[in-house]
Design a protein around this motif. Structure first.
Motif, PDB file in Angstrom:
ATOM      1  N   PRO A  92      36.121  37.620 -55.940  1.00  0.00           N
ATOM      2  CA  PRO A  92      37.379  37.764 -56.677  1.00  0.00           C
ATOM      3  C   PRO A  92      37.801  39.208 -56.943  1.00  0.00           C
ATOM      4  O   PRO A  92      38.996  39.513 -56.953  1.00  0.00           O
ATOM      5  CB  PRO A  92      37.107  37.019 -57.987  1.00  0.00           C
ATOM      6  N   SER A  95      40.123  41.047 -54.324  1.00  0.00           N
ATOM      7  CA  SER A  95      41.453  40.520 -54.012  1.00  0.00           C
ATOM      8  C   SER A  95      42.495  41.638 -54.044  1.00  0.00           C
ATOM      9  O   SER A  95      42.311  42.678 -54.678  1.00  0.00           O
ATOM     10  CB  SER A  95      41.846  39.437 -55.024  1.00  0.00           C
ATOM     11  N   GLN A  96      43.609  41.427 -53.355  1.00  0.00           N
ATOM     12  CA  GLN A  96      44.672  42.434 -53.324  1.00  0.00           C
ATOM     13  C   GLN A  96      45.267  42.651 -54.709  1.00  0.00           C
ATOM     14  O   GLN A  96      45.629  43.771 -55.076  1.00  0.00           O
ATOM     15  CB  GLN A  96      45.770  42.002 -52.336  1.00  0.00           C
ATOM     16  N   ILE A 169      43.175  37.966 -45.493  1.00  0.00           N
ATOM     17  CA  ILE A 169      44.388  38.495 -46.128  1.00  0.00           C
ATOM     18  C   ILE A 169      45.158  39.301 -45.094  1.00  0.00           C
ATOM     19  O   ILE A 169      44.697  40.346 -44.627  1.00  0.00           O
ATOM     20  CB  ILE A 169      44.049  39.383 -47.346  1.00  0.00           C
TER      21      ILE A 169
END
Length: 223
Positions: A92, A95-96, A169
C-alpha cells in the motif's frame, strides 16, 4: 569484537537507495532501515484518517491523531517489514496516491520530530544501513560512512515508470517525471531537514551505472 558500522545513504527519489541499501546490508551482515517507508506509512495513515471535507490531508487533524499511530518495523526472514497496527503495508505505501503526497507529509516539522528519535534508536547499537533524505545531515550525522545518490530526472523517471508498470500501474511517463520533479523541489526546499548532500558524504551519480555497479562503488569506500 569490533562494532559493526553505521552507514547513511541519502539521495533523490528513484536513485535506487532502498534496493541498493538492502543488498549492501545483505553482503555486510547489516540491518537495512528504509526511512522513506516510515514517511510513506504516515502518509498512508493520513490518507485514511486525516482528510478534510475536500479530500485533502488536514495536518492539524494528522498531528492530533499521531499518538494513535502504530507504525513499527518487524523482523521477518532477516528483513524489516513495516506494519501499520497489524497490517503489512509493504504494498500500500508504494501506491501512486501515497507517492503524490509523501513529500507534503515529510516536510511537516511535527512529522520529522515524531520519527527522529525512533530512527536514531534503531541505529544506536550499530550494524545498520539507513537510507532516506536527511540521514547523513540530521538523523545520523555521526555515521561511519555517508553516501549521496543522484541521477538525471529523465533516468529516474524511466526507473520509476518501470516500477509502476511492474505493479500494474500504467501512468504516462510525462506524469511520472512531473511528480518526481515536484518531489525534488519540495524535498530540497522544505524548512525542516531539507534534502542535501552532507559535506562529508561521497556523491555517486548513477545515471549511467547499473545497480550492481553502484553497489560495488559504494562498497569500495567501506573498509
Amino acid at each position: 569484537m569490533k562494532k559493526k558500522p553505521v552507514i547513511a545513504i541519502d539521495g533523490y527519489s528513484s536513485t535506487g537507495k532502498s534496493s541498493i541499501s538492502k543488498e549492501i546490508a545483505r553482503r555486510l551482515g547489516l540491518v537495512h532501515i528504509d526511512t522513506g517507508a516510515l514517511y510513506r506509512g504516515i502518509t498512508l495513515f493520513a490518507l485514511r484518517c486525516a482528510l478534510d471535507q475536500s479530500g485533502k490531508i488536514d495536518c492539524s487533524m494528522l498531528e492530533k491523531h499521531l499518538p494513535e499511530l502504530e507504525l513499527k518495523f518487524h523482523l521477518e526472514h532477516g528483513e524489516l517489514v513495516l506494519y501499520l497496527a497489524k497490517e503489512n503495508i509493504t504494498e500500500p505505501i508504494r501506491s501512486q496516491q501515497v507517492s503524490e503526497n509523501v513529500s507534503f507529509i515529510a516536510k511537516q516539522s511535527f512529522v520529522r520530530d515524531y520519527l527522529l528519535e525512533y530512527q536514531r534508536e534503531m541505529a544506536k547499537k550499530g550494524g545498520v544501513i539507513m537510507d532516506g533524505r536527511d540521514i547523513g545531515t540530521t538523523v545520523l550525522p555521526e555515521a561511519d560512512y555517508k553516501f549521496f545518490l543522484s541521477a538525471s530526472v529523465q533516468e529516474r523517471s524511466r526507473r520509476r515508470h518501470l516500477e509502476l508498470q511492474s505493479m500494474g500501474i500504467d501512468l504516462p511517463l510525462e506524469e511520472v517525471e512531473r511528480n518526481l520533479t515536484s518531489r525534488d523541489a519540495i524535498d530540497s526546499s522544505r524548512e525542516a531537514s531539507p534534502l542535501r548532500q552532507a559535506p562529508d558524504a561521497v556523491l555517486i551519480d548513477n545515471t549511467k551505472l547499473t545497480k550492481e555497479e553502484t553497489i560495488e562503488k559504494i562498497l569500495s569506500f567501506i573498509s
